[in-house]
Scaffold this motif. Structure first.
Motif, short mmCIF file in Angstrom:
data_model
loop_
_atom_site.label_atom_id
_atom_site.label_comp_id
_atom_site.label_asym_id
_atom_site.label_seq_id
_atom_site.Cartn_x
_atom_site.Cartn_y
_atom_site.Cartn_z
N PRO A 67 0.81 -1.23 0.00
CA PRO A 67 0.00 0.00 0.00
C PRO A 67 0.84 1.28 0.00
CG PRO A 67 -0.83 -1.57 1.62
CD PRO A 67 0.49 -2.08 1.17
N LEU A 68 2.00 1.23 0.65
CA LEU A 68 2.87 2.41 0.69
C LEU A 68 3.42 2.73 -0.69
CD1 LEU A 68 4.84 1.64 3.99
CD2 LEU A 68 2.91 3.20 3.70
N GLN A 70 1.98 1.77 -3.57
CA GLN A 70 0.84 2.17 -4.39
C GLN A 70 0.42 3.62 -4.10
OE1 GLN A 70 -1.86 -1.03 -3.33
NE2 GLN A 70 -1.46 -2.10 -5.26
N LYS A 71 0.50 4.01 -2.86
CA LYS A 71 0.16 5.39 -2.47
C LYS A 71 1.07 6.38 -3.17
CE LYS A 71 -0.54 8.31 1.60
NZ LYS A 71 -0.45 8.37 3.11
N ASN A 72 2.29 5.96 -3.47
CA ASN A 72 3.25 6.82 -4.15
C ASN A 72 3.21 6.65 -5.67
OD1 ASN A 72 5.32 8.39 -2.25
ND2 ASN A 72 4.70 6.52 -1.20
N LYS A 258 7.75 1.20 6.28
CA LYS A 258 8.01 2.54 5.73
C LYS A 258 9.45 2.67 5.27
CE LYS A 258 4.47 5.06 8.32
NZ LYS A 258 4.22 6.16 9.31
#
Length: 273
Positions: A67-68, A70-72, A258
């Protein structure tokens, strides 16, 4: 009823000619808007990310990192390797890499490092390799040979083979030797769902090494109890990787997603410069 006289045909041809002129003029007056959109799409493209799991885990273990990324704005694919043989896993990962449409960054955790070392070799679209506490062998070098260079980690005493020769981590020791900085509840789920590798894969070797020609990044887990951290440092230095160290267990991508995602993004950003 329409009568197609020569005069009617002339009028039709004149109307079609006028319509064509309008269309051509419209396109000529607005080429920038069309081309700028295409250019923006091309310049805004990012490498595709392929994630490769290690032993006693599967593709879902990347669930905190995905998800991290994809968020970027990254498109991510996590390979589901069978862990039946090194050649099977290389073939599976290579198929996934080959279907990506564009530049690719390939990430391997633990044994997944062996896999990406071979699967990415010779592919000009692979722009960067990222090893997360991963093995980075020379051609002809097995995992067992690499492990023998340094004192064996606690994991070595926690492996149990089943009747078919597949290795499980003792559930009672799983948290301690594999994922000590993950919550007990999550570690318990990881222990129950672990995907065992065939014991033979640790004696098998790659025949080519992608890191010899592709820029590499390496994350050393300082508190790794599955691979000796000194071995990780040795491999990172040998392949000339841009190296980062983190106070984490073997599964830093689960306990510190992260930091892992940021390292992948750093590699991806450098890959398209």
């Amino acid at each position: 009823m329409v009568i197609f006289t020569w005069k009617n045909i002339q009028r039709l041809l004149l109307w079609l000619l006028a319509f064509s002129v309008v269309v051509i003029v419209s396109i000529a007056m607005h080429p920038a808007s069309v081309n700028s959109k295409e250019i923006a799409q091309a310049s805004g493209s990012k490498p595709l990310i392929v994630l490769v799991h290690g032993t006693n885990a599967d593709a879902t273990s990347w669930q905190h990192v995905i998800p991290l990324l994809q968020k970027n704005g990254y498109t991510v694919t996590a390979v589901q390797n069978p862990l039946t043989s090194l050649s099977d896993d290389i073939a599976m990962t290579k198929r996934v890499i080959d279907v990506q449409k564009g530049p690719v960054v390939v990430v391997g955790h633990s044994y997944g490092g062996n896999v990406i070392t071979s699967a990415a070799a010779g592919n000009p679209r692979v722009k960067a390799l990222v090893y997360i506490a991963g093995f980075a062998p020379e051609p002809g070098e097995s995992t067992s040979e690499l492990n023998s260079r340094y004192a064996p980690p606690p994991l070595a005493e926690a492996l149990i083979a089943d009747a078919a020769g597949f290795l499980y981590i003792d559930r009672e020791k799983f948290h301690e030797v594999f994922a000590q900085d993950v919550s007990p509840a999550e570690a318990q789920v990881l222990a129950v769902t672990q995907k065992p590798p065939a014991k033979t894969i640790f004696e098998q070797s790659v025949d080519k090494a992608a890191w010899k020609t592709i820029p590499s990044w390496y994350l050393v887990s300082q508190e790794d109890r599955s691979i000796n951290p000194e071995l990780e440092r040795f491999m990172a230095k040998r392949i000339g990787a841009k190296t980062t160290e983190i106070k984490a267990s073997h599964v830093a991508y689960i306990s510190h997603p992260k930091e892992v995602a940021n390292l992948i993004i750093e590699a991806a950003t450098s890959a398209v410069k």
